[in-house]
Structure formats: C-alpha cells, structure tokens
Design an enzyme around this catalytic site. Structure first.
Site, PDB file in Angstrom:
ATOM      1  N   LYS A   1       0.866  -1.181   0.000  1.00 23.92           N
ATOM      2  CA  LYS A   1       0.000   0.000   0.000  1.00 23.92           C
ATOM      3  C   LYS A   1       0.904   1.233   0.000  1.00 23.92           C
ATOM      4  O   LYS A   1       1.431   1.631   1.036  1.00 23.92           O
ATOM      5  CB  LYS A   1      -0.912   0.058   1.224  1.00 23.92           C
ATOM      6  CG  LYS A   1      -1.940   1.213   1.124  1.00 23.92           C
ATOM      7  CD  LYS A   1      -2.411   1.746   2.459  1.00 23.92           C
ATOM      8  CE  LYS A   1      -1.483   2.775   3.024  1.00 23.92           C
ATOM      9  NZ  LYS A   1      -1.434   4.049   2.225  1.00 23.92           N
TER      10      LYS A   1
ATOM     11  N   CYS B   1      13.299  11.957   7.206  1.00 23.29           N
ATOM     12  CA  CYS B   1      13.248  11.595   8.624  1.00 23.29           C
ATOM     13  C   CYS B   1      14.617  11.666   9.286  1.00 23.29           C
ATOM     14  O   CYS B   1      14.707  11.647  10.513  1.00 23.29           O
ATOM     15  CB  CYS B   1      12.645  10.211   8.792  1.00 23.29           C
ATOM     16  SG  CYS B   1      13.369   8.970   7.703  1.00 23.29           S
TER      17      CYS B   1
ATOM     18  N   GLU C   1       8.985  16.641  15.164  1.00 24.95           N
ATOM     19  CA  GLU C   1       9.518  16.495  13.814  1.00 24.95           C
ATOM     20  C   GLU C   1       8.882  17.544  12.909  1.00 24.95           C
ATOM     21  O   GLU C   1       7.667  17.562  12.725  1.00 24.95           O
ATOM     22  CB  GLU C   1       9.238  15.086  13.284  1.00 24.95           C
ATOM     23  CG  GLU C   1       9.956  14.749  12.018  1.00 24.95           C
ATOM     24  CD  GLU C   1       9.841  13.275  11.666  1.00 24.95           C
ATOM     25  OE1 GLU C   1      10.758  12.756  11.005  1.00 24.95           O
ATOM     26  OE2 GLU C   1       8.845  12.633  12.058  1.00 24.95           O
TER      27      GLU C   1
END
Length: 474
Positions: free
Chosen positions: A170, A279, A379
C-alpha cells in the site's frame, strides 16, 4: 490528469470492489495531477489471498532464480527512471532535477545492494549440533510514505523478493504514481503472478486491513510514530512480525572548535534537501556557546542562498512541501518557536515572496532555541533549522540524546574527535560531516524511531525466518 484507477493483484490490473476515487494534488500548483482508487477490505482480501497462493511456489525458488529476477528488475528499472522521476516530482513536489538524480535512483540502489547481499548471503550455518537455516517468512504487508516514495518501497520490495516472500504493497495516497510504474516494471521483469500485489488506499482503510489481516505474516511500515503505534496495535491480535521505521528529530552536534564554513554546508544540506522532508534531516544544530555567532552567520548564509521554485522547473532549488496539512504544520511550528522566545534569523511564516499558491516554505533558521520548545521536540519535516547552545561536550551529548526518537544523528567537526563521540549517541545511524547513509548499511532506529533494519544483508535478514534443525543424520 493521469488515472491509476485499478489495483495490481495476482499479476493483473483489476478494478476495485467498492473503492472510492481520490485525487492526488500537485503541491506546486494545488491542482489535481492524478487520480487513484482508494481500495476496500475486499480488495485487500483478494490481494492477500493471491500472495498466499503464490507463496507456496515462490518460496521454493532457488537463490539463483531470485538473483536472475533481481537482475532483470534492475535493467527494467533503469529504463524507467525518467518516468519514475516525473511521477515523483508531480505528486510530492520534488524538483525534477532532484527527482531524477536522487529520488528515483534511491529505489534502484536498494535493488542493487540487495542483489549484492543475496549473492553473498549465508543461508545456513552449524551451531553445535544444530543446522540453522534462513527461510522465506511468508506474506508481507508493506505500508510506505510519500516523502521518499521509491526509496521506502524498494527498501521493502527488494529484500522480500530476494528472501522468497510474497507481498501486498500500500503506497502513500499522496504519491502513488511511481508505485504504479514500479508494478509495471516488476511485471515486465517476470515477477510471478501473486508475488507482488498493490492496493492503493489510505491508512485507516487499506492500511488497517493489512495490519490486522490473519493471512499476513509480517507488516513492514514506514511513517510517523503515531501511525506506527496504530499499525502495531492492529497487528498485535495476530502476533505477526512488525517491522517499523518511524519518526526522527536528528541532532547535528557541532563539535567545539569545528571549521564551521567547511563542515556546516554538507550537513545543513540535509535540512534543505527534499524541502526538509527527510526523517534523518539533522535539524537540531547544537553549537558550543563560543561559536554560536559564527554558526548563526554561516547557517544564515546557506539558507539565504537557497532558492524555492516549482517542482517542474529544472535547477538547483527546493520545491514545495507535499500538501496543505504539512504546510500548515510547519507554519505552526515556526510561529510556536517565535512565540516561545526563539530568535527568527531568516525565513519565517508565510510563502516566499511572489508565491500566491503552492505549498512553498521559506528556508528558515531559528536561534536561541531551548529544549523545552515544541520545535526542538517535534519532527518539523520542512526546511527549518534551529540553533541551541551547549557549554561542554558532556552537555552536548546529553542534549543530542534528549529526544524520544533515535533514527539518526549527525556530528560536524574533526572526524577523529567525532568518532569518539559517535558510540555515545543513541541512534541507529550516526553520520560524520554528512547526513545520509546508504550502500547496504543498516537503516533503522532506536527508541520511538522503530524496530528492525532495512538495507543490504540486514534488510534481507529481517524479511526471513530462522529455523534450527536438530538431529539430522550426519
């Protein structure tokens, strides 16, 4: 507008059973660029069943057969790099030059490093009286993000194929086009029907169905820590393996006495590349108090020299962030830092001058940031760097580790001194005077940045089971 309305199941493009249409927005223009069908539970069931059937035969293929398969995939992938880059650029906003030079080749790199690992991998060893073997794990569900879409898809697909697993992917509904092209690449390269399946969808729908499915043996997820927790909870009832690469808030520990003009450009590049949507972006600059003025000056000059433009424009610039929600989150974090007492050095809220549309963010530098501020903790996922001062090396290490995340950390300064600091940083990857890894090295995090590893032989191992066989005849 491109249409990708079918799913790829059991070697064929098939219509969804009860899915809904979803438009993908070009973040440079805020206009639709493609459309997909968000799948249903029935689509997931069909894809998992196909993968389960295919596992019986594919798991028995030889290593030599899988090596040949990966070699064919690599050849087909190389031929489609322009198409993969174009889809990535249109849907998630990577400048076309960056998409061609970095985004699309990142996925190819995983196939190449996995191929090298497969050729050298020791599938069995003797441990006392036991023969210990590595075997295919089963059906793997893969849920991947939009920020480096091909990199994260291929970091899972390549080792799964090499290990003898079958899979259902997915991809992110924000950047699905490159995944659809990859499905065509795998099909043309001769991946057997049912080994690779793709069902488009969102997290609460297809993602949740895959995570909880009884016939899925492993779920490999890359995304936010919040979503990763939901995946793990959904998977818990069936005690399947959960493999996660989650959030990060990487420090850039600038060693006292570092040549700032030399070491900051390559590490600050990690804050700006991909518009900060990485990230492992080393956004938290930790600078000795004696060098903060100079560090601020050098960092400001780098950010001020960074231009912002549309994704379809060729050149050395950064593009927009992926969508409105991400744009607003970044704006909120910048404003929260200012409200909490940080000093805005350059950039700030709002779009760059001359931009009335598109999710463009000003390259932003904030000084006087303290550990109690939101922007130090959360973040950001945008082209935003912060500067925080430290008094001595012990305090710097403590500050670098003072985060719930542990995906990566960067050290800027003398490499020999940095090598002594690196073992004390609680992160799955530590880079010195650089911000990215690669080349088959393990990638994954400590703490709330996840569990498991991707890349080379480490990723290959994580997509296999280990069995001890005892009592065989000599």
């Amino acid at each position: 507008m491109k249409s990708y309305l079918n799913h790829f199941i059991d070697g064929a493009w098939v219509a969804s059973e009860g899915g809904t249409r979803h438009q993908v927005i070009d973040p440079s223009t805020e206009q639709p660029v493609s459309e997909i069908t968000l799948g249903s539970k029935a689509d997931v069931d069909k894809a998992v069943a196909a993968a389960r059937r295919a596992f019986e035969s594919y798991s028995q293929t030889s290593v030599e057969d899988r090596i040949a398969l990966l070699e064919r995939i690599i050849a087909e992938y190389k031929a489609r790099i322009p198409d993969l880059a174009a889809a990535t650029s249109e849907e998630m906003g990577a400048p076309i030059g960056f998409a061609t030079a970095a985004q699309a080749p990142a996925g190819l790199g995983h196939f190449m490093s996995t191929l090298a690992a497969l050729k050298d991998f020791q599938f069995e060893e003797r441990v006392g009286k036991a023969r210990v073997v590595h075997e295919p794990l089963g059906v793997v569900a893969m849920i991947t993000p939009w920020n480096w879409p091909l990199n994260q898809i291929c970091a899972k697909v390549a080792p799964a194929l090499a290990a003898g697993d079958t899979m259902v992917l997915k991809p992110s509904e924000e950047a699905p086009g490159c995944a659809m092209i990859l499905a065509a690449i795998l099909d043309k390269a001769g991946v057997p029907a049912g080994v690779f399946n793709l069902v488009n969808g969102d997290g609460p729908g297809v993602g949740a169905s895959l995570s909880s499915h009884r016939d899925v043996d492993m779920v490999s997820f890359t995304g936010s820590t919040r979503a990763g927790i939901a995946v793990a909870q959904a998977a818990a009832a069936t005690v399947k393996r959960v493999h996660q690469e989650l959030g990060g808030k990487a420090p850039n520990l600038v060693l006292e006495g570092a040549d700032l003009a030399a070491v900051l450009p390559p590490t600050l590049h990690g804050v700006l590349a991909n518009s900060g949507q990485s990230c492992i972006a080393p956004t938290r600059l930790l600078v000795h108090e004696s060098q903060v003025a100079q560090a601020t000056e050098v960092a400001k000059s780098i950010l001020d020299a960074t231009t912002v433009d549309a994704a379809n424009v060729m050149g050395a610039h950064i593009g927009p962030v992926v969508n409105k929600a991400q744009f607003e989150k970044i704006q909120g974090l910048i404003q929260s830092a200012i409200d909490e007492g940080a000093t805005l050095v350059t950039g700030g809220t709002g779009r760059p001058d001359g931009r009335n549309a598109g999710y463009f963010v000003k390259p932003t530098l904030l000084a006087d940031v303290t550990p109690d501020m939101r922007i130090y903790r959360e973040e950001t996922f945008g082209p935003v760097a912060t500067i925080t001062t430290y008094r001595d090396g012990e305090e710097a290490i403590a500050m670098a580790n003072d985060t719930e995340y542990g995906l990566s950390a960067t050290i800027s300064g003398d490499p020999a001194a940095a090598a002594k600091v690196a073992p004390r940083l609680r992160a799955g990857m530590v880079t010195i005077n650089a911000w990215a890894g690669g080349g088959g090295a393990p990638f994954g995090g400590y703490k709330q940045s996840g569990n498991g590893r991707e890349g080379g032989k480490y990723g290959l191992t994580d997509f296999m089971e280990v069995k001890a066989i005892i009592g065989e005849p000599a």
